[in-house]
Motif scaffolding. Structure first.
Motif, PDB file in Angstrom:
ATOM      1  N   PHE A  29       0.828  -1.200   0.000  1.00 19.10           N
ATOM      2  CA  PHE A  29       0.000   0.000   0.000  1.00 19.10           C
ATOM      3  C   PHE A  29       0.861   1.248   0.000  1.00 19.10           C
ATOM      4  CE2 PHE A  29      -3.574   2.664   0.638  1.00 19.10           C
ATOM      5  CZ  PHE A  29      -3.239   3.614   1.583  1.00 19.10           C
ATOM      6  N   SER A  30       1.901   1.214   0.825  1.00 22.07           N
ATOM      7  CA  SER A  30       2.795   2.367   0.926  1.00 22.07           C
ATOM      8  C   SER A  30       4.193   1.890   1.273  1.00 22.07           C
ATOM      9  CB  SER A  30       2.290   3.339   1.998  1.00 22.07           C
ATOM     10  OG  SER A  30       3.189   4.413   2.168  1.00 22.07           O
ATOM     11  N   MET A  31       5.164   2.386   0.502  1.00 23.14           N
ATOM     12  CA  MET A  31       6.557   2.051   0.774  1.00 23.14           C
ATOM     13  C   MET A  31       7.210   3.263   1.423  1.00 23.14           C
ATOM     14  SD  MET A  31       8.795  -0.381   0.498  1.00 23.14           S
ATOM     15  CE  MET A  31       8.352  -1.434  -0.873  1.00 23.14           C
ATOM     16  N   ASN A  32       7.667   3.113   2.623  1.00 23.04           N
ATOM     17  CA  ASN A  32       8.290   4.221   3.346  1.00 23.04           C
ATOM     18  C   ASN A  32       9.785   4.237   3.066  1.00 23.04           C
ATOM     19  OD1 ASN A  32       5.697   4.848   4.390  1.00 23.04           O
ATOM     20  ND2 ASN A  32       5.971   3.257   5.934  1.00 23.04           N
ATOM     21  N   ILE A  51      16.950   5.876   2.393  1.00 21.93           N
ATOM     22  CA  ILE A  51      16.343   6.964   1.645  1.00 21.93           C
ATOM     23  C   ILE A  51      14.843   6.931   1.885  1.00 21.93           C
ATOM     24  CG2 ILE A  51      16.230   5.567  -0.484  1.00 21.93           C
ATOM     25  CD1 ILE A  51      16.685   8.231  -2.027  1.00 21.93           C
ATOM     26  N   THR A  52      14.282   8.087   2.191  1.00 19.56           N
ATOM     27  CA  THR A  52      12.850   8.168   2.436  1.00 19.56           C
ATOM     28  C   THR A  52      12.095   8.288   1.119  1.00 19.56           C
ATOM     29  OG1 THR A  52      12.769  10.578   2.560  1.00 19.56           O
ATOM     30  CG2 THR A  52      13.328   9.384   4.593  1.00 19.56           C
ATOM     31  N   ARG A  53      10.790   8.192   1.215  1.00 22.45           N
ATOM     32  CA  ARG A  53       9.969   8.337   0.031  1.00 22.45           C
ATOM     33  C   ARG A  53      10.146   9.719  -0.591  1.00 22.45           C
ATOM     34  NH1 ARG A  53       6.037   5.477  -2.200  1.00 22.45           N
ATOM     35  NH2 ARG A  53       4.487   6.545  -3.485  1.00 22.45           N
ATOM     36  N   GLY A  54      10.415  10.692   0.235  1.00 19.10           N
ATOM     37  CA  GLY A  54      10.607  12.043  -0.260  1.00 19.10           C
ATOM     38  C   GLY A  54      12.003  12.324  -0.773  1.00 19.10           C
ATOM     39  N   GLY A  55      12.916  11.361  -0.612  1.00 17.05           N
ATOM     40  CA  GLY A  55      14.268  11.517  -1.157  1.00 17.05           C
ATOM     41  C   GLY A  55      15.328  11.925  -0.146  1.00 17.05           C
ATOM     42  N   SER A  56      14.962  12.091   1.108  1.00 20.13           N
ATOM     43  CA  SER A  56      15.970  12.408   2.116  1.00 20.13           C
ATOM     44  C   SER A  56      16.812  11.171   2.392  1.00 20.13           C
ATOM     45  CB  SER A  56      15.303  12.882   3.405  1.00 20.13           C
ATOM     46  OG  SER A  56      14.585  14.081   3.184  1.00 20.13           O
ATOM     47  N   THR A  57      18.102  11.377   2.575  1.00 25.19           N
ATOM     48  CA  THR A  57      19.005  10.246   2.758  1.00 25.19           C
ATOM     49  C   THR A  57      19.735  10.314   4.101  1.00 25.19           C
ATOM     50  OG1 THR A  57      20.828  11.387   1.650  1.00 25.19           O
ATOM     51  CG2 THR A  57      19.378  10.018   0.284  1.00 25.19           C
ATOM     52  N   ASN A  58      20.103   9.135   4.568  1.00 28.14           N
ATOM     53  CA  ASN A  58      20.934   8.973   5.757  1.00 28.14           C
ATOM     54  C   ASN A  58      22.035   7.994   5.354  1.00 28.14           C
ATOM     55  OD1 ASN A  58      22.058   8.690   8.278  1.00 28.14           O
ATOM     56  ND2 ASN A  58      20.346   7.585   9.167  1.00 28.14           N
ATOM     57  N   VAL A  59      23.251   8.484   5.280  1.00 26.61           N
ATOM     58  CA  VAL A  59      24.364   7.673   4.782  1.00 26.61           C
ATOM     59  C   VAL A  59      25.412   7.527   5.873  1.00 26.61           C
ATOM     60  CG1 VAL A  59      26.136   7.472   3.003  1.00 26.61           C
ATOM     61  CG2 VAL A  59      23.926   8.508   2.450  1.00 26.61           C
ATOM     62  N   ALA A  60      25.888   6.311   6.081  1.00 26.51           N
ATOM     63  CA  ALA A  60      26.901   6.059   7.100  1.00 26.51           C
ATOM     64  C   ALA A  60      28.168   6.858   6.806  1.00 26.51           C
ATOM     65  CB  ALA A  60      27.219   4.573   7.155  1.00 26.51           C
ATOM     66  N   ALA A  61      28.789   7.328   7.870  1.00 21.28           N
ATOM     67  CA  ALA A  61      29.992   8.145   7.721  1.00 21.28           C
ATOM     68  C   ALA A  61      31.097   7.386   6.990  1.00 21.28           C
ATOM     69  CB  ALA A  61      30.473   8.601   9.091  1.00 21.28           C
ATOM     70  N   SER A  62      31.151   6.074   7.196  1.00 18.58           N
ATOM     71  CA  SER A  62      32.222   5.270   6.610  1.00 18.58           C
ATOM     72  C   SER A  62      32.131   5.179   5.090  1.00 18.58           C
ATOM     73  CB  SER A  62      32.207   3.872   7.210  1.00 18.58           C
ATOM     74  OG  SER A  62      30.958   3.229   6.961  1.00 18.58           O
ATOM     75  N   VAL A  63      30.975   5.463   4.520  1.00 18.95           N
ATOM     76  CA  VAL A  63      30.804   5.352   3.064  1.00 18.95           C
ATOM     77  C   VAL A  63      30.414   6.674   2.425  1.00 18.95           C
ATOM     78  CG1 VAL A  63      30.126   2.935   3.339  1.00 18.95           C
ATOM     79  CG2 VAL A  63      28.356   4.695   3.103  1.00 18.95           C
ATOM     80  N   LYS A  64      30.226   7.691   3.220  1.00 23.09           N
ATOM     81  CA  LYS A  64      29.803   8.989   2.688  1.00 23.09           C
ATOM     82  C   LYS A  64      30.836   9.506   1.693  1.00 23.09           C
ATOM     83  CE  LYS A  64      27.325  11.319   5.403  1.00 23.09           C
ATOM     84  NZ  LYS A  64      26.770  12.132   6.520  1.00 23.09           N
ATOM     85  N   GLY A  65      30.334   9.983   0.568  1.00 19.38           N
ATOM     86  CA  GLY A  65      31.223  10.471  -0.476  1.00 19.38           C
ATOM     87  C   GLY A  65      31.656   9.402  -1.455  1.00 19.38           C
ATOM     88  N   ARG A  66      31.430   8.145  -1.113  1.00 20.54           N
ATOM     89  CA  ARG A  66      31.788   7.028  -1.996  1.00 20.54           C
ATOM     90  C   ARG A  66      30.564   6.278  -2.487  1.00 20.54           C
ATOM     91  NH1 ARG A  66      34.475   2.857  -0.002  1.00 20.54           N
ATOM     92  NH2 ARG A  66      33.756   3.109   2.155  1.00 20.54           N
ATOM     93  N   PHE A  67      29.540   6.163  -1.644  1.00 20.75           N
ATOM     94  CA  PHE A  67      28.325   5.428  -1.984  1.00 20.75           C
ATOM     95  C   PHE A  67      27.179   6.413  -2.196  1.00 20.75           C
ATOM     96  CE2 PHE A  67      29.289   1.151   0.372  1.00 20.75           C
ATOM     97  CZ  PHE A  67      30.526   1.106  -0.247  1.00 20.75           C
ATOM     98  N   THR A  68      26.322   6.101  -3.158  1.00 20.03           N
ATOM     99  CA  THR A  68      25.156   6.927  -3.442  1.00 20.03           C
ATOM    100  C   THR A  68      23.917   6.044  -3.486  1.00 20.03           C
ATOM    101  OG1 THR A  68      26.485   8.475  -4.755  1.00 20.03           O
ATOM    102  CG2 THR A  68      24.091   8.537  -5.048  1.00 20.03           C
ATOM    103  N   ILE A  69      22.890   6.453  -2.754  1.00 21.07           N
ATOM    104  CA  ILE A  69      21.631   5.710  -2.748  1.00 21.07           C
ATOM    105  C   ILE A  69      20.598   6.488  -3.542  1.00 21.07           C
ATOM    106  CG2 ILE A  69      20.854   6.751  -0.565  1.00 21.07           C
ATOM    107  CD1 ILE A  69      19.562   3.996   0.070  1.00 21.07           C
ATOM    108  N   SER A  70      19.758   5.741  -4.259  1.00 21.32           N
ATOM    109  CA  SER A  70      18.675   6.348  -5.022  1.00 21.32           C
ATOM    110  C   SER A  70      17.497   5.381  -5.061  1.00 21.32           C
ATOM    111  CB  SER A  70      19.131   6.699  -6.436  1.00 21.32           C
ATOM    112  OG  SER A  70      19.561   5.543  -7.123  1.00 21.32           O
ATOM    113  N   ARG A  71      16.316   5.905  -5.420  1.00 22.39           N
ATOM    114  CA  ARG A  71      15.129   5.043  -5.482  1.00 22.39           C
ATOM    115  C   ARG A  71      14.171   5.564  -6.525  1.00 22.39           C
ATOM    116  NH1 ARG A  71      11.742   5.308   0.036  1.00 22.39           N
ATOM    117  NH2 ARG A  71      10.048   4.425  -1.240  1.00 22.39           N
ATOM    118  N   ASP A  72      13.293   4.661  -6.917  1.00 26.34           N
ATOM    119  CA  ASP A  72      12.203   4.970  -7.842  1.00 26.34           C
ATOM    120  C   ASP A  72      10.919   4.569  -7.140  1.00 26.34           C
ATOM    121  OD1 ASP A  72      10.183   4.872  -9.818  1.00 26.34           O
ATOM    122  OD2 ASP A  72      11.653   4.493 -11.388  1.00 26.34           O
ATOM    123  N   ASN A  73      10.155   5.557  -6.708  1.00 26.00           N
ATOM    124  CA  ASN A  73       8.937   5.259  -5.946  1.00 26.00           C
ATOM    125  C   ASN A  73       7.914   4.488  -6.776  1.00 26.00           C
ATOM    126  OD1 ASN A  73       9.915   6.551  -3.653  1.00 26.00           O
ATOM    127  ND2 ASN A  73       9.050   8.526  -4.241  1.00 26.00           N
TER     128      ASN A  73
END
Length: 121
Positions: A29-32, A51-73
């Protein structure tokens, strides 16, 4: 129920790149939030990126700047682009989703089966 199917992963040399993808299916019904966790042998499962449905991200410090998360709602899909990989990134990577089903108002956590990422030095 929600099924999370992961793809990608594998073996790469240090400094290389890999991409993980995850698609969710089921009576959703809804993907958060969606995201990735990882677990190395002898370690606890840890957050990599969310990554939230609205596109806000929380990235671990150990991978920040190297890893990128994205989604298609619309497709209930999430990706993790991993660059500049290090041997310490070696782990089983798990797709995660917080979802509400059509049949129940309860939001639950769901996990993929995991995919191995190995970075050689």
């Amino acid at each position: 129920q929600v099924q999370l199917v992961e793809s990608g992963g594998g073996l790469v040399q240090a400094g290389g790149s890999l991409s993980l993808s995850c698609a969710a299916s089921g009576s959703i019904f809804s993907m958060n939030s969606m995201g990735w966790f990882r677990q190395a042998p002898g370690n606890q499962r840890e957050l990599v990126a969310l990554i939230t449905r609205g596109g806000s991200t929380n990235v671990a410090a150990s991978v920040k700047g190297r890893f990128t998360i994205s989604r298609d709602n619309a497709r209930n899909a999430v990706w993790l682009q991993m660059n500049s990989l290090k041997p310490e990134d070696t782990a089983v990577y798990y797709c995660y989703a917080s979802a509400q089903l059509v049949t129940t108002p309860t939001t639950r956590d769901y996990w993929g089966q995991g995919t191995q990422v190995t970075v050689s030095s």
